[in-house]
Write an enzyme that holds these catalytic residues in place. Structure first.
Site, PDB file in Angstrom:
ATOM      1  N   ASN A  71       0.879  -1.179   0.000  1.00  0.00           N
ATOM      2  CA  ASN A  71       0.000   0.000   0.000  1.00  0.00           C
ATOM      3  C   ASN A  71       0.917   1.231   0.000  1.00  0.00           C
ATOM      4  OD1 ASN A  71      -1.784   2.041   0.486  1.00  0.00           O
ATOM      5  ND2 ASN A  71      -2.681   1.138   2.331  1.00  0.00           N
ATOM      6  N   ARG A  76      -2.605  -2.196  -3.395  1.00  0.00           N
ATOM      7  CA  ARG A  76      -3.767  -1.340  -3.196  1.00  0.00           C
ATOM      8  C   ARG A  76      -3.656  -0.157  -4.162  1.00  0.00           C
ATOM      9  NH1 ARG A  76      -4.913   3.428   0.895  1.00  0.00           N
ATOM     10  NH2 ARG A  76      -7.078   3.710   0.380  1.00  0.00           N
ATOM     11  N   HIS A 129     -12.899   3.403   0.141  1.00  0.00           N
ATOM     12  CA  HIS A 129     -12.889   2.408   1.238  1.00  0.00           C
ATOM     13  C   HIS A 129     -13.580   1.099   0.804  1.00  0.00           C
ATOM     14  CE1 HIS A 129     -12.961   5.941   4.347  1.00  0.00           C
ATOM     15  NE2 HIS A 129     -11.716   5.517   4.195  1.00  0.00           N
ATOM     16  N   LEU A 161     -15.641   4.147  10.088  1.00  0.00           N
ATOM     17  CA  LEU A 161     -15.449   5.427  10.775  1.00  0.00           C
ATOM     18  C   LEU A 161     -14.006   5.513  11.280  1.00  0.00           C
ATOM     19  CD1 LEU A 161     -18.746   5.390  12.919  1.00  0.00           C
ATOM     20  CD2 LEU A 161     -18.431   6.195  10.569  1.00  0.00           C
ATOM     21  N   GLY A 162     -13.167   6.127  10.478  1.00  0.00           N
ATOM     22  CA  GLY A 162     -11.771   6.348  10.880  1.00  0.00           C
ATOM     23  C   GLY A 162     -11.502   7.831  10.726  1.00  0.00           C
ATOM     24  N   ARG A 202     -11.913  16.469   7.186  1.00  0.00           N
ATOM     25  CA  ARG A 202     -12.652  16.750   5.939  1.00  0.00           C
ATOM     26  C   ARG A 202     -14.093  17.147   6.253  1.00  0.00           C
ATOM     27  NH1 ARG A 202     -11.171  11.197   3.024  1.00  0.00           N
ATOM     28  NH2 ARG A 202      -9.251  11.037   4.212  1.00  0.00           N
ATOM     29  N   ASP A 248      -8.583  13.991  16.258  1.00  0.00           N
ATOM     30  CA  ASP A 248      -8.586  12.670  16.897  1.00  0.00           C
ATOM     31  C   ASP A 248      -9.725  12.597  17.911  1.00  0.00           C
ATOM     32  OD1 ASP A 248      -7.963  10.496  18.779  1.00  0.00           O
ATOM     33  OD2 ASP A 248      -6.140  10.320  17.590  1.00  0.00           O
ATOM     34  N   PHE A 249     -10.564  11.570  17.764  1.00  0.00           N
ATOM     35  CA  PHE A 249     -11.762  11.483  18.610  1.00  0.00           C
ATOM     36  C   PHE A 249     -11.426  11.277  20.085  1.00  0.00           C
ATOM     37  CE2 PHE A 249     -15.444  11.815  15.891  1.00  0.00           C
ATOM     38  CZ  PHE A 249     -14.848  11.775  14.641  1.00  0.00           C
ATOM     39  N   ARG A 250     -10.242  10.737  20.370  1.00  0.00           N
ATOM     40  CA  ARG A 250      -9.862  10.578  21.785  1.00  0.00           C
ATOM     41  C   ARG A 250      -9.667  11.943  22.432  1.00  0.00           C
ATOM     42  NH1 ARG A 250      -5.636   6.146  19.783  1.00  0.00           N
ATOM     43  NH2 ARG A 250      -5.674   7.682  18.131  1.00  0.00           N
ATOM     44  N   GLY A 308     -10.854   2.929  12.900  1.00  0.00           N
ATOM     45  CA  GLY A 308     -10.373   3.435  14.192  1.00  0.00           C
ATOM     46  C   GLY A 308     -11.462   3.807  15.182  1.00  0.00           C
ATOM     47  N   GLU A 313     -14.230   0.806  15.560  1.00  0.00           N
ATOM     48  CA  GLU A 313     -13.767  -0.376  16.286  1.00  0.00           C
ATOM     49  C   GLU A 313     -13.501  -0.104  17.764  1.00  0.00           C
ATOM     50  OE1 GLU A 313     -10.319  -1.945  14.188  1.00  0.00           O
ATOM     51  OE2 GLU A 313     -11.384  -1.730  12.299  1.00  0.00           O
ATOM     52  N   ASN A 314     -13.143   1.150  18.060  1.00  0.00           N
ATOM     53  CA  ASN A 314     -12.640   1.427  19.416  1.00  0.00           C
ATOM     54  C   ASN A 314     -13.498   2.332  20.273  1.00  0.00           C
ATOM     55  OD1 ASN A 314      -9.976   0.083  19.286  1.00  0.00           O
ATOM     56  ND2 ASN A 314      -9.681   1.500  17.596  1.00  0.00           N
ATOM     57  N   GLU A 366      -8.060  -4.648   5.438  1.00  0.00           N
ATOM     58  CA  GLU A 366      -7.984  -4.433   3.993  1.00  0.00           C
ATOM     59  C   GLU A 366      -6.848  -5.249   3.377  1.00  0.00           C
ATOM     60  OE1 GLU A 366      -8.382  -0.299   5.273  1.00  0.00           O
ATOM     61  OE2 GLU A 366      -9.162   0.129   3.282  1.00  0.00           O
TER      62      GLU A 366
HETATM   63  P1  AMP Z   1      -8.167   5.052  11.150  1.00  0.00           P
HETATM   64  O1  AMP Z   1      -8.193   6.155  10.140  1.00  0.00           O
HETATM   65  O2  AMP Z   1      -9.127   3.943  10.837  1.00  0.00           O
HETATM   66  O3  AMP Z   1      -6.781   4.578  11.472  1.00  0.00           O
HETATM   67  O4  AMP Z   1      -8.728   5.704  12.500  1.00  0.00           O
HETATM   68  C1  AMP Z   1      -7.985   6.679  13.202  1.00  0.00           C
HETATM   69  C2  AMP Z   1      -8.873   7.378  14.165  1.00  0.00           C
HETATM   70  O5  AMP Z   1      -9.484   6.439  15.071  1.00  0.00           O
HETATM   71  C3  AMP Z   1      -8.109   8.329  15.103  1.00  0.00           C
HETATM   72  O6  AMP Z   1      -7.983   9.589  14.525  1.00  0.00           O
HETATM   73  C4  AMP Z   1      -8.994   8.374  16.316  1.00  0.00           C
HETATM   74  O7  AMP Z   1      -9.876   9.453  16.148  1.00  0.00           O
HETATM   75  C5  AMP Z   1      -9.793   7.102  16.282  1.00  0.00           C
HETATM   76  N1  AMP Z   1      -9.516   6.221  17.423  1.00  0.00           N
HETATM   77  C6  AMP Z   1      -8.565   5.291  17.552  1.00  0.00           C
HETATM   78  N2  AMP Z   1      -8.630   4.695  18.766  1.00  0.00           N
HETATM   79  C7  AMP Z   1      -9.664   5.275  19.419  1.00  0.00           C
HETATM   80  C8  AMP Z   1     -10.254   5.114  20.727  1.00  0.00           C
HETATM   81  N3  AMP Z   1      -9.797   4.222  21.587  1.00  0.00           N
HETATM   82  N4  AMP Z   1     -11.311   5.894  21.023  1.00  0.00           N
HETATM   83  C9  AMP Z   1     -11.774   6.799  20.157  1.00  0.00           C
HETATM   84  N5  AMP Z   1     -11.269   7.001  18.934  1.00  0.00           N
HETATM   85  C10 AMP Z   1     -10.224   6.244  18.558  1.00  0.00           C
END
Ligand code: AMP
Length: 399
Positions: free
Chosen positions: A7, A91, A180, A209-210, A241, A283-285, A331, A334-335, A384
């Site tokens: 990739n 990819r 995706h 949802l990432g 975005r 970042d959602f965290r 991200g 899943e989390n 993927e």
């Molecule tokens: P991805 O693009 O699929 O790698 O997702 C990345 C995003 O997942 C990060 O920017 C975070 O916002 C989110 N993420 C990862 N771990 C967590 C978590 N434990 N709780 C909330 N959001 C998370």
């Protein structure tokens, strides 16, 4: 058969070696800063610590050479020589309307993908550089292209045609493509397996949802609609975005703020989304922490994100006349326990009842809806790379 999955980005490259006999991940790695000072490869053999090797890599040829050296390294490697690699799966982001499936890469495929470069100027060129570098170093190994857009090619015209002059579609290729696709395909297949059902009997909404995010409506295994469009900018609110906008806003802010096209693009792609609303983070965290501490714009960003996901879920239920499963992946999907809870909250009339205890889980393939929920809510970690390896194997074995 062992398959190398590549990739390739503009300055980075991710890879995996998967033994398809048992679908075992043998090694994975990341090359960063290709063509810059401080190029580095981080290689991880299954069950071993990371091996970090800083070595100059002036281009993608050098990067692929380092990947091959790492996977065949006497200490850290997982193969003795390159002949053990049966095929390479690449990819590729954009195949336009050219390919609805993965294909064996030959000269005509390269030409077709070069023609799609206009549609994905940031992504297709590095993807093609990765293919060229592998072909140079492994001239006798079959290569397969797996496209982000391919799975969405089954959408009917009413889903992909924009209400613009029709010639813009025929002459300029302006339509919804969706992205995706490899992830949406993989998680829908896994969801059917987990439900012990045939994919052909199911209506599924997959929520990837990432940092980038999209939702797809999948009826009988085929995508019938998806939220990303001509580019990955449309649809959900994302990390940075904007997602769906009134298109008049773009001309309005360009005029009011005297923005040139590049700056406007940068704002919509890099400075909007939950970052733009909150001013805190993409970042959602970070966002959830700030929201808990009382930051009102972080709270608002979360609400807007959730609102848009629910909006699409509702629309896709209408499009499919029902839904059997809602799948969360990537991200956030899943989390993020809280986000899944907020998205599924108060949807009981649609037959969607999340089990708040089962939902307290991260990164595991599992059903998280209540037993009396008519719709299964399912968490599936996306993979993927495995999907790319599966498609590569299928094509190469049929040769
Ligand atoms: P991805 O693009 O699929 O790698 O997702 C990345 C995003 O997942 C990060 O920017 C975070 O916002 C989110 N993420 C990862 N771990 C967590 C978590 N434990 N709780 C909330 N959001 C998370």
């Amino acid at each position: 058969m062992k398959i190398l999955v590549i990739n390739c980005g503009s300055s980075s490259l991710k890879y995996q070696v998967i033994d398809m006999n048992g679908e075992l991940l043998l090694a994975k790695g990341l090359v960063e800063r290709i063509g810059m000072d401080g190029s580095v490869i981080t290689h991880e053999k299954h069950d071993e610590d990371k091996w970090v090797n800083e070595v100059p890599m002036k281009d993608h040829n050098d990067a692929i050479a380092q990947v091959l050296a790492a996977v065949a390294d006497p200490v850290h490697g997982v193969i003795k020589d390159m002949s053990e690699i049966g095929a390479v799966g690449h990819r590729v982001v954009h195949a336009g309307e050219k390919y609805a499936h993965s294909v064996l890469i030959d000269h005509s495929v390269i030409e077709a993908l070069e023609e799609c470069t206009e549609l994905a100027p940031l992504h297709n060129p590095p993807n093609l550089m990765g293919i060229a570098a592998c072909q140079k170093l492994m001239p006798n190994t079959p290569m397969v292209g797996v496209f982000d857009t391919a799975f969405h090619q089954t959408m009917p015209p009413e889903s992909y045609i924009y209400a613009l002059p029709y010639e813009y579609y025929t002459d300029l290729g302006i339509r919804r493509y969706g992205f995706h696709g490899t992830s949406h395909k993989y998680v829908s297949q896994r969801a059917a397996a987990l439900m012990n059902c045939n994919l052909d009997d199911l209506k599924i909404i997959t929520c990837h949802l990432g940092n980038g995010a999209s939702v797809s409506a999948i009826k009988r295994g085929k995508c019938i609609d998806t939220s990303m469009g001509f580019t990955p900018l449309e649809g959900l609110v994302m990390g940075t975005r904007c997602g769906d906008l009134d298109p008049a806003i773009v001309t309005y802010i360009r005029e009011k703020l005297d923005l040139d096209q590049g700056v406007a693009n940068e704002i919509l792609n890099k400075k909007s989304g939950v970052l733009g609303i909150s001013g805190v983070s993409s970042d959602f965290r970070d966002l959830e922490k700030a929201a808990e501490e009382g930051n009102e714009r972080a709270q608002l960003a979360i609400k807007v994100f959730v609102h848009r996901v629910r909006f699409y879920i509702g629309a896709y239920i209408a499009e499919m006349n029902g839904v059997d499963a809602i799948v969360f992946t990537a991200g956030v999907g899943e989390n993020d326990v809280q986000m899944r809870d907020l998205i599924c909250n108060d949807l009981g009339n649609l037959g969607i009842k999340l089990d708040l205890v089962k939902n307290k889980v991260r990164g595991q393939e599992t059903i998280i809806s209540r037993d009396d929920s008519r719709v299964a809510v399912i968490l599936i970690p996306t993979n993927e790379e495995l999907m790319i390896a599966r498609e590569t194997k299928e094509i190469v074995e049929a040769l």
